[in-house]
Design an enzyme around this catalytic site. Structure first.
Site: not given
Length: 274
Positions: A145, A136
């Site tokens: 992100e 991730e």
């Protein structure tokens, strides 16, 4: 009667079959000490109640000593943690932010993490958690992100309403996403998840706590109940990766997991893919 007892005792003493003495000491002469405290050989001395010497006892089976539960800190060593984050470029936002100390501090709030089942299961859970963290965050390179600020992660929810001007894109070790996850995590951990989602990328302990909160809520049982690593992929990103949606990312996660299991010396188990 006494005149017959004395000669008989002499015969037994001469034959080496009976030696009196309540304190025994027979073993030094390779004799058995009977339950009555006499030395001799044969079943009367070496059978039931034999105190010492070559007694006729069945071999005892030692009681197995339970293995000491492995502590989390002994699994997530400096060497293991650094072997992940050191693969990220030096200019990554996560370098210096994600630390082993912050992880262990956060884990204190989740005592069941890697603390249920056998020592192998505990290691499997750590391997699974860090496999997803590695994937991730790009080896703990990213706090946020990439391009997340351009995404709409606000679902119309009365229980977790989106705050004006706030974005709920992925942040932290497991890239916590969506307003309902920020709201629920904040309520559980004790921070303003809806009003201040940026704290997940600002405070390393809270950041790891959000990852552990998500893990314990959605993934922990999959590992401890033997459902396999594939079930954790489905819990984290199943809609976008499972059932053939993105086999390459599934493979990447599985490869990290099996690698970490190998380093911990445990079998990764079955059901690796989703």
């Amino acid at each position: 009667m006494a005149k017959y007892f004395l000669p008989l005792l002499a015969v037994l003493l001469a034959a080496g079959q009976l030696v009196s003495g309540q304190n025994c000491g027979c073993a030094a002469r390779n004799l058995c000490c009977s339950r009555w405290g006499y030395c001799g050989l044969g079943n009367d001395y070496c059978g039931d109640g034999c105190r010492e010497g070559p007694c006729n006892r069945p071999p005892s089976t030692p009681t197995p000593t339970p293995s000491t539960p492995t502590s989390l800190a002994s699994i997530v060593t400096d060497a293991f943690f650094n072997s992940i984050i050191n693969q990220a470029p030096g200019n990554c936002a996560g370098r210096g932010f994600y630390t082993r100390a912050a992880f262990l501090e956060a884990a204190r709030s989740y005592p069941n993490f890697a603390n249920e089942g056998s020592n192998d299961v505990r290691r499997q859970e750590v391997a699974a958690f860090f496999a997803h963290v590695t994937h991730e965050t790009g080896h703990m390179c990213y706090r946020e992100e990439i391009g997340g600020a351009n995404q709409n992660y606000c679902e119309n929810r009365a229980d977790y309403p989106c705050a004006a001007g706030k974005k709920y894109y992925g942040r932290g070790p497991l890239q916590l996403t969506w307003n309902y996850n920020y709201g629920a995590a904040g309520r559980s951990i004790g921070f303003n998840g809806l009003g201040d989602p940026d704290i997940v990328a600002r405070d390393a302990v809270i950041s790891f706590k959000t990852a552990l909160w998500f893990w314990m809520t959605n993934c922990h049982n999959a590992i401890t109940s033997g459902q396999g690593f594939g079930a954790t992929i489905r819990a984290i990103n199943g809609r976008l990766e499972c059932n053939g949606a993105n086999p390459a990312t599934v493979t990447a996660r599985v490869n990290y997991y099996t690698n970490y299991c190998s380093r911990f010396g445990v079998n990764p188990g079955g059901n690796l893919r989703c």
